[in-house]
Scaffold this motif. Structure first.
Motif, mmCIF file in Angstrom:
data_model
loop_
_atom_site.group_PDB
_atom_site.id
_atom_site.type_symbol
_atom_site.label_atom_id
_atom_site.label_comp_id
_atom_site.label_asym_id
_atom_site.label_seq_id
_atom_site.Cartn_x
_atom_site.Cartn_y
_atom_site.Cartn_z
ATOM 1 N N VAL A 137 -35.725 1.995 26.600
ATOM 2 C CA VAL A 137 -35.542 3.438 26.385
ATOM 3 C C VAL A 137 -34.144 3.718 25.844
ATOM 4 N N PHE A 138 -33.122 3.179 26.503
ATOM 5 C CA PHE A 138 -31.756 3.427 26.043
ATOM 6 C C PHE A 138 -31.510 2.870 24.643
ATOM 7 N N THR A 139 -32.019 1.691 24.366
ATOM 8 C CA THR A 139 -31.838 1.098 23.050
ATOM 9 C C THR A 139 -32.558 1.898 21.973
ATOM 10 N N SER A 140 -33.777 2.305 22.266
ATOM 11 C CA SER A 140 -34.564 2.975 21.232
ATOM 12 C C SER A 140 -34.080 4.389 20.942
ATOM 13 N N VAL A 141 -33.470 5.054 21.913
ATOM 14 C CA VAL A 141 -32.982 6.419 21.665
ATOM 15 C C VAL A 141 -31.510 6.438 21.253
ATOM 16 N N SER A 142 -30.872 5.294 21.179
ATOM 17 C CA SER A 142 -29.440 5.257 20.888
ATOM 18 C C SER A 142 -29.080 5.845 19.530
ATOM 19 N N MET A 143 -29.964 5.763 18.567
ATOM 20 C CA MET A 143 -29.669 6.288 17.231
ATOM 21 C C MET A 143 -30.146 7.722 17.038
ATOM 22 N N VAL A 180 -32.947 -2.357 11.362
ATOM 23 C CA VAL A 180 -34.398 -2.230 11.197
ATOM 24 C C VAL A 180 -35.053 -3.607 11.189
ATOM 25 N N THR A 181 -34.426 -4.549 10.504
ATOM 26 C CA THR A 181 -34.960 -5.914 10.476
ATOM 27 C C THR A 181 -34.993 -6.516 11.877
ATOM 28 N N GLY A 182 -33.899 -6.357 12.608
ATOM 29 C CA GLY A 182 -33.826 -6.909 13.961
ATOM 30 C C GLY A 182 -34.845 -6.306 14.904
ATOM 31 N N VAL A 183 -34.949 -4.981 14.917
ATOM 32 C CA VAL A 183 -35.902 -4.368 15.848
ATOM 33 C C VAL A 183 -37.344 -4.610 15.399
ATOM 34 N N SER A 184 -37.573 -4.785 14.106
ATOM 35 C CA SER A 184 -38.915 -5.150 13.632
ATOM 36 C C SER A 184 -39.304 -6.533 14.144
ATOM 37 N N LEU A 197 -43.301 -1.052 22.272
ATOM 38 C CA LEU A 197 -43.173 0.399 22.130
ATOM 39 C C LEU A 197 -41.733 0.841 21.914
ATOM 40 N N SER A 198 -40.820 0.304 22.696
ATOM 41 C CA SER A 198 -39.431 0.745 22.545
ATOM 42 C C SER A 198 -38.862 0.349 21.189
ATOM 43 N N ASN A 199 -39.175 -0.841 20.731
ATOM 44 C CA ASN A 199 -38.645 -1.279 19.448
ATOM 45 C C ASN A 199 -39.377 -0.643 18.272
ATOM 46 N N ALA A 200 -40.654 -0.340 18.433
ATOM 47 C CA ALA A 200 -41.377 0.375 17.375
ATOM 48 C C ALA A 200 -40.798 1.770 17.197
ATOM 49 N N PHE A 201 -40.449 2.428 18.303
ATOM 50 C CA PHE A 201 -39.802 3.738 18.215
ATOM 51 C C PHE A 201 -38.454 3.613 17.518
ATOM 52 N N SER A 202 -37.715 2.574 17.845
ATOM 53 C CA SER A 202 -36.422 2.337 17.209
ATOM 54 C C SER A 202 -36.582 2.091 15.704
ATOM 55 N N VAL A 203 -37.608 1.350 15.319
ATOM 56 C CA VAL A 203 -37.891 1.134 13.892
ATOM 57 C C VAL A 203 -38.128 2.478 13.211
ATOM 58 N N LEU A 204 -38.927 3.320 13.819
ATOM 59 C CA LEU A 204 -39.231 4.634 13.254
ATOM 60 C C LEU A 204 -37.969 5.483 13.083
#
Length: 84
Positions: free
Chosen positions: A11-17, A42-46, A62-69
């Motif tokens: 959660v914290f990682t994906s909402v950081s941006m 984007v490459t890393g979280v993908s 889910l958390s990393n897919a949200f981060s990709v988005l």
């Protein structure tokens, strides 16, 4: 306990941006953004999404897919709002 830690980390990682994305959308200013950093992120979280799919670990997926988005949206904004 490890599941809770994993979910919180995701959660914290994906909402950081999100604050950066909100600022860009409000101000339409991307001068201080690095498109290379965002592309690398984007490459890393993908790759994390793919890793999560291999392990079938939904918190990772889910958390990393949200981060990709979020980061693809930020990268799109960079090219849309950059001054030529």
């Amino acid at each position: 306990m490890e599941t809770i830690i994993g979910i919180l980390a995701g959660v914290f990682t994906s909402v950081s941006m999100l604050p950066q994305l909100i600022k860009v959308l409000k101000e339409k200013d991307v001068e201080n953004l690095s498109p290379y950093m965002i592309a690398i992120l984007v490459t890393g979280v993908s790759l994390w999404v793919i890793y999560g799919m291999i392990l079938q670990e939904w918190p990772i997926i889910l958390s990393n897919a949200f981060s990709v988005l979020v980061n693809i949206t930020l990268l799109t904004c960079y090219f849309f709002f950059k001054k030529t």
